[in-house]
Write an enzyme that holds these catalytic residues in place. Sequence first.
Site, PDB file in Angstrom:
ATOM      1  N   HIS A 306       0.795  -1.310   0.003  1.00 52.41           N
ATOM      2  CA  HIS A 306      -0.052   0.140  -0.053  1.00 52.41           C
ATOM      3  C   HIS A 306       0.894   1.223   0.150  1.00 52.41           C
ATOM      4  CE1 HIS A 306      -2.930   2.816   1.094  1.00 52.41           C
ATOM      5  NE2 HIS A 306      -3.972   1.966   0.942  1.00 52.41           N
ATOM      6  N   ASP A 363      -8.027  -5.510   0.210  1.00 52.08           N
ATOM      7  CA  ASP A 363      -8.329  -6.326  -0.785  1.00 52.08           C
ATOM      8  C   ASP A 363      -8.041  -7.824  -0.742  1.00 52.08           C
ATOM      9  OD1 ASP A 363      -9.786  -4.281  -2.420  1.00 52.08           O
ATOM     10  OD2 ASP A 363      -7.695  -3.656  -3.070  1.00 52.08           O
TER      11      ASP A 363
HETATM   12  N1  ACO Z   1       3.953  -7.760  -4.711  1.00 57.95           N
HETATM   13  C1  ACO Z   1       5.505  -7.914  -4.843  1.00 57.95           C
HETATM   14  N2  ACO Z   1       6.003  -6.824  -4.590  1.00 57.95           N
HETATM   15  C2  ACO Z   1       5.338  -5.499  -4.330  1.00 57.95           C
HETATM   16  C3  ACO Z   1       4.116  -5.541  -4.142  1.00 57.95           C
HETATM   17  C4  ACO Z   1       3.197  -6.652  -4.265  1.00 57.95           C
HETATM   18  N3  ACO Z   1       2.150  -6.492  -4.068  1.00 57.95           N
HETATM   19  N4  ACO Z   1       3.853  -4.199  -3.797  1.00 57.95           N
HETATM   20  C5  ACO Z   1       4.919  -3.523  -3.821  1.00 57.95           C
HETATM   21  N5  ACO Z   1       5.926  -4.404  -4.322  1.00 57.95           N
HETATM   22  C6  ACO Z   1       7.442  -3.979  -4.410  1.00 57.95           C
HETATM   23  C7  ACO Z   1       7.722  -3.216  -5.597  1.00 57.95           C
HETATM   24  O1  ACO Z   1       8.162  -3.901  -6.721  1.00 57.95           O
HETATM   25  C8  ACO Z   1       8.849  -2.156  -5.216  1.00 57.95           C
HETATM   26  O2  ACO Z   1      10.159  -3.137  -5.200  1.00 57.95           O
HETATM   27  P1  ACO Z   1      11.443  -2.813  -5.576  1.00 57.95           P
HETATM   28  O3  ACO Z   1      11.652  -1.505  -4.310  1.00 57.95           O
HETATM   29  O4  ACO Z   1      12.303  -3.538  -5.271  1.00 57.95           O
HETATM   30  O5  ACO Z   1      11.391  -1.847  -6.785  1.00 57.95           O
HETATM   31  C9  ACO Z   1       8.364  -1.825  -3.610  1.00 57.95           C
HETATM   32  O6  ACO Z   1       7.819  -3.015  -3.114  1.00 57.95           O
HETATM   33  C10 ACO Z   1       7.549  -0.695  -3.420  1.00 57.95           C
HETATM   34  O7  ACO Z   1       6.676  -0.614  -4.339  1.00 57.95           O
HETATM   35  P2  ACO Z   1       6.019   0.345  -5.016  1.00 57.95           P
HETATM   36  O8  ACO Z   1       5.513  -0.043  -6.387  1.00 57.95           O
HETATM   37  O9  ACO Z   1       6.864   1.585  -5.096  1.00 57.95           O
HETATM   38  O10 ACO Z   1       4.861   0.922  -3.991  1.00 57.95           O
HETATM   39  P3  ACO Z   1       3.829   2.076  -4.760  1.00 57.95           P
HETATM   40  O11 ACO Z   1       3.331   2.826  -3.110  1.00 57.95           O
HETATM   41  O12 ACO Z   1       3.991   2.746  -5.807  1.00 57.95           O
HETATM   42  O13 ACO Z   1       2.267   1.120  -5.123  1.00 57.95           O
HETATM   43  C11 ACO Z   1       0.559  -0.553  -4.541  1.00 57.95           C
HETATM   44  C12 ACO Z   1       1.427   0.608  -3.907  1.00 57.95           C
HETATM   45  C13 ACO Z   1       0.067  -0.141  -5.981  1.00 57.95           C
HETATM   46  C14 ACO Z   1      -0.621  -0.871  -4.029  1.00 57.95           C
HETATM   47  C15 ACO Z   1       1.599  -1.736  -4.805  1.00 57.95           C
HETATM   48  O14 ACO Z   1       1.730  -2.235  -3.542  1.00 57.95           O
HETATM   49  C16 ACO Z   1       0.849  -2.942  -5.598  1.00 57.95           C
HETATM   50  O15 ACO Z   1       0.841  -3.201  -6.697  1.00 57.95           O
HETATM   51  N6  ACO Z   1       0.090  -3.758  -4.886  1.00 57.95           N
HETATM   52  C17 ACO Z   1      -0.553  -4.902  -5.707  1.00 57.95           C
HETATM   53  C18 ACO Z   1      -2.103  -4.320  -5.959  1.00 57.95           C
HETATM   54  C19 ACO Z   1      -3.027  -4.153  -4.859  1.00 57.95           C
HETATM   55  O16 ACO Z   1      -3.195  -5.094  -4.120  1.00 57.95           O
HETATM   56  N7  ACO Z   1      -3.562  -2.759  -4.789  1.00 57.95           N
HETATM   57  C20 ACO Z   1      -4.506  -2.458  -3.836  1.00 57.95           C
HETATM   58  C21 ACO Z   1      -4.166  -1.315  -3.057  1.00 57.95           C
HETATM   59  S1  ACO Z   1      -5.233  -1.125  -1.969  1.00 57.95           S
HETATM   60  C22 ACO Z   1      -6.562  -0.083  -2.729  1.00 57.95           C
HETATM   61  O17 ACO Z   1      -6.385   0.551  -3.681  1.00 57.95           O
HETATM   62  C23 ACO Z   1      -7.757  -0.230  -2.321  1.00 57.95           C
END
Ligand code: ACO
Length: 430
Positions: A306, A363
């Site tokens: 998140h 979620d």
């Molecule tokens: N699985 C694996 N790795 C992940 C995940 C995940 N679900 N989420 C983040 N990471 C990793 C990224 O690859 C990144 O790794 P790195 O530093 O090696 O490059 C690091 O964690 C930071 O992640 P970001 O993408 O920079 O985080 P951001 O804040 O931009 O994105 C988000 C947040 C979109 C929620 C992301 O965690 C994600 O895509 N999660 C899966 C989708 C999801 O569950 N969305 C619902 C969110 S809640 C809502 O909107 C109701």
Amino acid sequence: MSEKAVLQFRGKTYELPVIVGTEGEIAIDVQSLRAQSGLITLDEGYANTGSCRSSITFIDGEKGILRYRGYPIEELAEHSNFVETAYLVIFGELPTAQQLADFRALLSEHEYLHEDLRHHFEGFPPNAHPMGTLSAMINAANSFQPVLLQPEDDARFMDSAARLMSKVRTIAAASYKKSVGQPMNYPRPDLPYVSNFLHMMFSRPNKPYEPDPDAVRALDLILTLHADHEQNCSTSTVRMVGSSQANMWASASAGVCALWGPLHGGANTAVVQMLEQIHQSGESVEQIIVKVKAKNSKMKLMGFGHRVYKNFDPRAKIIKKACDVVLEKLKRTDPLLDIAKKLEEAALNDSYFVERKLYPNVDFYSGIILRAIGIPVNMFTVIFAIGRMPGWIANWREVHLDPNSRIYRPRQIYTGPTLRSYVPMEQRGR
Ligand code: ACO
């Protein structure tokens, strides 16, 4: 004396005011930055940017705190219900018994769709995604509503808010009926908000559906937990559209589109699809974790991570607990729940997830409850949209009532070609 932040750039010093929120959050006010220094701030994805001041929802992502209008989500989940929480989110205070009864009466009054609007559904193909239908139909429904000329007038605004909240539920159920080729149901005025939705979803002319009280309570909880979540992607979209003084329906319709994506509200669908795929393939959770962590992997653990929470999402904690209770009450078992629990445990003990502070979000478990109620997977994000409507309405109004509100219009750093002259067609090569 108010605090200032000091910025030094090219030999000059600039003082910028510091803004402090009621919970002690601090921000540098950069409104005069460009005029003073020529600089703008660049913050791709807005992770460090406060786009507004808001008094609706407070989140402390480090501590895993979520409060609507000051009330902890845990207390609302335990003692309140969706309609009461919606009132709180939209109008700022918990309602008295009379206020709640009046609001419920308005929701019932506005539950019908104009007959001409019902014909609009016929234009969608049966496989249309219900989120697309919902967004289009909210916009279409706008043409059938009186224009809200005075959002500052409480009574008029309450009527308008109730119209949107109530009709969205009717539209959502109708979009499902359309997708399965069944006749749309009229709402039943004797049923409260959530039961009425389930009736419109599941009653058939040859098979009336009596909403199960446990299913009603479970769906009510899901909606309550989704009622608002400060400046997320869809709410920021609603505020952005509203800032041009577009009306509440147009702004909410745009919010639905923003919510649709799998990185946002669409994640509840993606989680269940992921769990189903693991179930069918027979892969172990360890194999999945290895795949997610692989270098250059495009695969994410859906329902994890998140932007704001770097600790447990408090909503996920509540939903996880509710999963066991709901499945037991509805006398269901779901192999996906076991897979989800194992995945969570594996991820929380894995350094990749620990270092990145990736925890289950709202979620991760909500789809299990929705499946148990009988909601089809392609409707999961629609349920999220129904739940989020109070938050969008409250945020839309906040934009409109703020005397300092300006059109949202960020700047950019241009990285394209510098000035060049038009090249006539015959000189452009093949
Ligand atoms: N699985 C694996 N790795 C992940 C995940 C995940 N679900 N989420 C983040 N990471 C990793 C990224 O690859 C990144 O790794 P790195 O530093 O090696 O490059 C690091 O964690 C930071 O992640 P970001 O993408 O920079 O985080 P951001 O804040 O931009 O994105 C988000 C947040 C979109 C929620 C992301 O965690 C994600 O895509 N999660 C899966 C989708 C999801 O569950 N969305 C619902 C969110 S809640 C809502 O909107 C109701």
